[in-house]
Structures are given as structure tokens and as C-alpha cells.
Enzyme design. Structure first.
Site, PDB file in Angstrom:
ATOM      1  N   HIS A  45       0.776  -1.269   0.108  1.00 14.63           N
ATOM      2  CA  HIS A  45       0.080  -0.076  -0.231  1.00 14.63           C
ATOM      3  C   HIS A  45       0.778   1.287  -0.054  1.00 14.63           C
ATOM      4  CE1 HIS A  45      -3.030  -2.622   0.777  1.00 14.63           C
ATOM      5  NE2 HIS A  45      -3.052  -2.874   2.105  1.00 14.63           N
ATOM      6  N   LYS A  85      -0.180   0.262  13.861  1.00 11.63           N
ATOM      7  CA  LYS A  85      -1.301  -0.169  14.402  1.00 11.63           C
ATOM      8  C   LYS A  85      -1.465   0.340  15.806  1.00 11.63           C
ATOM      9  CE  LYS A  85      -2.246  -4.317  11.489  1.00 11.63           C
ATOM     10  NZ  LYS A  85      -3.436  -3.370  10.583  1.00 11.63           N
TER      11      LYS A  85
HETATM   12  C1  BG6 Z   1      -4.632  -4.553   4.579  1.00 14.68           C
HETATM   13  C2  BG6 Z   1      -3.797  -5.008   5.793  1.00 14.68           C
HETATM   14  O1  BG6 Z   1      -4.192  -4.837   3.398  1.00 14.68           O
HETATM   15  O2  BG6 Z   1      -4.961  -3.185   4.810  1.00 14.68           O
HETATM   16  C3  BG6 Z   1      -4.333  -4.708   7.212  1.00 14.68           C
HETATM   17  O3  BG6 Z   1      -3.605  -6.602   5.588  1.00 14.68           O
HETATM   18  C4  BG6 Z   1      -4.970  -3.145   7.397  1.00 14.68           C
HETATM   19  O4  BG6 Z   1      -3.233  -5.122   8.149  1.00 14.68           O
HETATM   20  C5  BG6 Z   1      -5.603  -2.826   6.053  1.00 14.68           C
HETATM   21  O5  BG6 Z   1      -5.476  -2.999   8.406  1.00 14.68           O
HETATM   22  C6  BG6 Z   1      -5.909  -1.397   6.184  1.00 14.68           C
HETATM   23  O6  BG6 Z   1      -6.734  -1.119   4.883  1.00 14.68           O
HETATM   24  P1  BG6 Z   1      -7.857  -0.033   5.035  1.00 14.68           P
HETATM   25  O7  BG6 Z   1      -8.444   0.176   3.854  1.00 14.68           O
HETATM   26  O8  BG6 Z   1      -8.807  -0.137   6.314  1.00 14.68           O
HETATM   27  O9  BG6 Z   1      -6.841   1.478   5.537  1.00 14.68           O
END
Ligand code: BG6
Length: 484
Positions: free
Chosen positions: A240, A331
Site C-alpha cells: 500500500h 497499528k
Molecule cells: C490490509 C492489511 O491490506 O490493509 C491490514 O493487511 C490493514 O493489516 C488494512 O489493516 C488497512 O486497510 P484500510 O482500507 O482499512 O486502510
């Protein structure tokens, strides 16, 4: 403003792992919302496939419960939900065995787009691809969707890519990074390449530094087993955050076409310099008043997996030489907040004198919550008594500016699933991109493993470890506050 809905061609979608968490939370509710938007044609088939012994009626009940739980629209659209469920059927299948495949083949008969969604662990990708092929279910019009994690290092990603490439061409493989489906993430491209204003300033001459933050308040919860083997680097940065970095840093593609965009992203990844150990901060959350520590959650008092990471990256090319990119994600932090902040340099000379104050323009692109953009500009503080400067935001909340369309933004999965059906790979990662990303993160992971580094503990509800603040302080900079 009413959202424009583009019709899609008839399709057959097989969801492997259909009784899993992702299907329940995201895939099924997203398909229902697209149905409401008129994008599930009458002849469309959605086939759930999993090991669980269940019939189609059972799967429809499972899907209904999931949609009611995760899609607030279900309550006011009962009749439509019943209609949607008629598109659903189920095949109990053994991914590594023989059972279920003949039945699946019988279910799929249309000469239409056929998509296979592998919502399963990467260990099964090869088996599924091989069996689909062996049973003659793969057609020229078919596509395969795979979820992250796409491997856990360069070597395993290569194996996965090779395994899929035996049965599918690259233009049939859709590697999901759900961040690319987020509305504001795509808006990054619209803002950069649809306006004249920003691009001339978008380089090391005018940009002091860039911050990319993806902060979460949740802990690892029930995902401890997976997460403890991954950590924030593999779980968030390799995919991401690096995708966000690419979109911010890439050169303008010649057109908005999948390979043109992905070629430019790949160049950014390949230009990333190795990161020195002192430019990486890893953290792990302690217990707090409202939750256990990371170590307790993963049931391993000695775990050295990071639930937080911050790092300073450099892109070795003409555009960005000397502009640091600070990335952080973690987190159990103070706020759930994802944003990209472009901090411009100060004007080279102040005509107002030292007492007036100086400041820099800051462009903040908020991904969540409350998608929007803010541009901080400097103006005169109102009132008599000379020229004093203050910073004010030029604020644009997309929800406010776009009215109904803004508030009804589709979930990332809705857009991505429809892009699969339409055959548009722009928002999916290409195999070489994924491998290049691992090639950048692997040495960092190997480095801290070799040095047997343990993450610094941080208190939940804070900004993460102290050293993360120092990472910027020592460069004379500071992170933006974490606030929802
Ligand atoms: C996921 C991760 O790809 O993305 C998670 O595995 C994370 O650990 C999540 O919580 C976050 O996604 P978003 O869309 O809630 O920001």
C-alpha cells in the site's frame, strides 16, 4: 451531482474462498452494491467455491447475512437483495483434489467474461490455476484475481508469478492492492495530471519533503497468526505505501492506460535507494487500558515483529534528488488517518522581514477518513499593526464539494471487481512491479533480522515510538499530527 454508472458486459465470477472473511466483509457486499448500481447484468453468475460442504441455498443465506452485516444499504433494499441473491450459486470444491471441478465446469457455460477470484492463501494459487486449466475451465476471455500477500519476499513472489504465468497471460492476471481502488488514491493522478498548477512545482527544486502516513487505531486482533509472520513492512509498506509513493513520485504517463501507468510506477520503485538502518524505526505496541499488547495478541512474548514502521526513502532520479520521502504506518496509534503530505519549500526571500514570520505551502491529500485535500497558503493576519503572516487552509472536502456523489463513494473493492470485469488493469499491480517492490524491502528485513533487532515498544493511542519523531527532528522537520 449523480454518479454516472457505466454498464458492464455479462460475466461469470467464481469466488474461491467464498466462505472466508474477505468474501464476507468485502467481496459479497461490494457485488451487492454494484447490483444496486445496475452493474450486475441479468445473466451474470456469481459462483461461490470453497471446501465447506454447502448447497447454493446455504450460500445464499450466508451471503445475505454477510451483506446485511456489512452493507448498511441492505436494510432499505430488501427486495433488491432477494433479486441479487438469485445470481449466486455454490460449488463445494477441493482445491488440491478432484471433487467439485466437474460441477464447476457445468455451472460455467456462458461465452462471456469469466473471472476467478482467488480469495485464498497464496499457497493455493498454483493448485487452483493448474486445476482450472486441467478441467478445461480456462477460456481466452478469463481473468484471475489474486489477493495480497503476494509472496513474502522476492523469491516467493517470483515462484507465484511463474506458477500463474504457466496458465495465464500477464494481461489476464489482476493482483489486487485495495489502496489503488480508493477514490482519493486515484484522485492523486487526477490532481497531478489534470491540473496545470501542481506539476511544475512537483520536484526537488520546490518540494522540501513528502510524508505518507497510514495510521490505524486497531490492533492485529484475530489476525495474529498471519500478521506475526509479516509485520508492518510486509503487510503495509511493500504494497500500500509503496503504491502511494509511486503515484506521488512517478513521471506523467503518456496516457492513462494500464501499461503506461505501471511502467512509470515501476521506474520509481527501481529508482529507490537502499535505506540505511538508522533511517528505519520499528515499533511494537504495549498493552493499554483498552487492549492487550501486541505480544499478548500474537501469543508470543518474544515476538520481534513490528506493528509500526517509519522510514526515510530517497528516489535517485533527476526529479527527486535530495527530497526525502518519509513513510510511516502502524497499528494501535492515536488516530485512524491516512494521508499524503507534500511540504513545499519556503519562498527564497521574504520581503516582509524576519518578524512577519515565514511559512511553506503544504498540500495534504487525505485518503481516510473524510477524503479531501487541503492546501495551506500564507496570508496576512487581518487587522492593523503591520504585516504579520499566518497560514490558512484552502480546504476541499470531496463529500461537501461533490454532494451526493462524494458521500456515496464506492468501496475500493467495488471499483476493482468491476475493473476486472471490464478488463482494465490500470489499478492492479503488474508482476514486475511486485517483484521490484520486494527487491527494495527484502534487504531491510534481512538487515534487521541479521542484527537481531527488536522493535521499540510504544504505548497504544500515541504517535508510535519516540525514535519515529526523531527520524524527522534530526532533519529539522516534524510529522504532521495524527488526528482523525
Ligand atoms: C490490509 C492489511 O491490506 O490493509 C491490514 O493487511 C490493514 O493489516 C488494512 O489493516 C488497512 O486497510 P484500510 O482500507 O482499512 O486502510
Amino acid at each position: 451531482m449523480v454518479a454516472r454508472v457505466i454498464p458492464v458486459d455479462p460475466f461469470e465470477l467464481v469466488v474461491f474462498g467464498a466462505t472466508g472473511d474477505l468474501a464476507r466483509r468485502k467481496i459479497l457486499p461490494s457485488l451487492f452494491r454494484r447490483f444496486l448500481a445496475g452493474q450486475v447484468p441479468d445473466t451474470a453468475k456469481i459462483v461461490g467455491a470453497a471446501r465447506t460442504d454447502m448447497d447454493s441455498a446455504g450460500f445464499q443465506t450466508f451471503a445475505k447475512d454477510a451483506i446485511v452485516e456489512f452493507s448498511p444499504l441492505a436494510a432499505s433494499h430488501e427486495a433488491q437483495l432477494a433479486e441479487f441473491l438469485k445470481h449466486l450459486s455454490y460449488v463445494s470444491i477441493d482445491a488440491r483434489g478432484k471433487s467439485g471441478w466437474a460441477e464447476l465446469k457445468k455451472t460455467l457455460q456462458g461465452d462471456c467474461v469469466r473471472a476467478f477470484y482467488f480469495s485464498v492463501g497464496p499457497g493455493l494459487f498454483g493448485d487452483l490455476a493448474e486445476r482450472l486449466h486441467a478441467h478445461g475451465i480456462v477460456t481466452p476471455k478469463c481473468r484471475v484475481v489474486v489477493e495480497k500477500p503476494f509472496g513474502r519476499d522476492l523469491e516467493s513472489a517470483r515462484v507465484l508469478n511463474k506458477g500463474l504465468a504457466q496458465y495465464f497471460a500477464e494481461d489476464q492476471i489482476y493482483r489486487i492492492d485495495h489502496y489503488l481502488g480508493k477514490e482519493t488514491v486515484q484522485n492523486l493522478m487526477a490532481v497531478r495530471f489534470g491540473n496545470l498548477l501542481f506539476e511544475p512545482l512537483w520536484n526537488a527544486q520546490f518540494v522540501d519533503h513528502i510524508q505518507i502516513t497510514v495510521a490505524e487505531t486497531v490492533g492485529v486482533g484475530g489476525r495474529g497468526e498471519y500478521y506475526d509472520k509479516s509485520g508492518a513492512m510486509r503487510d503495509m509498506v511493500q504494497n500500500h505505501l509503496m503504491q502511494l509513493l509511486c503515484l506521488i513520485a512517478m513521471e506523467p504517463p503518456s496516457k492513462f492506460d494500464p501499461d503506461a501507468v505501471r511502467d512509470e510506477k515501476l521506474k520509481v520503485i527501481r529508482a529507490l535507494e537502499p535505506v540505511a538502518p538508522e533511517d528505519i524505526v520499528r515499533g511494537q505496541y504495549r498493552a493499554g487500558k483498552d487492549g492487550p499488547s501486541y505480544a499478548e495478541e500474537v501469543n508470543d512474548a518474544k515476538s520481534s515483529t513490528e506493528s509500526f514502521i517509519a522510514l526515510k526513502a530517497h528516489i535517485a532520479n533527476w526529479r527527486w534528488n535530495g527530497t526525502p520521502f518519509y513513510l510511516r504506518t502502524g497499528k494501535r496509534l492515536r488516530a485512524r488517518m491516512s494521508e499524503i503530505v507534500v511540504v513545499f519549500k519556503e519562498p527564497p526571500h521574504s520581503i516582509f522581514g524576519a518578524d512577519a514570520g515565514r511559512s511553506a505551502n503544504i498540500l495534504t491529500i487525505r485518503l481516510q477518513p473524510d477524503e479531501g485535500m487541503t492546501l495551506q497558503v500564507t496570508i496576512k493576519e487581518p487587522g492593523p499593526g503591520g504585516m504579520r503572516l499566518i497560514d490558512v487552509p484552502l480546504d476541499m472536502s470531496f463529500a461537501e464539494a461533490l454532494g451526493e456523489t462524494g458521500t456515496e463513494m464506492p468501496d475500493a473493492y467495488e471499483r476493482l471487481i468491476m475493473d476486472v470485469i471490464r478488463g482494465n488493469q490500470t489499478l492492479f499491480m503488474r508482476g514486475d512491479e511486485v517483484e521490484a517492490a520486494w527487491a527494495w524491502t527484502d534487504p531491510m528485513i534481512a538487515g534487521w533480522d541479521k542484527r537481531r533487532e527488536v522493535p521499540q515498544l510504544y504505548h497504544p493511542g500515541t504517535n508510535g515510538p519516540e525514535d519515529s519523531l526523531m527520524l524527522l527532528h534530526r532533519d529539522g522537520r516534524r510529522w504532521r499530527d495524527l488526528e482523525a
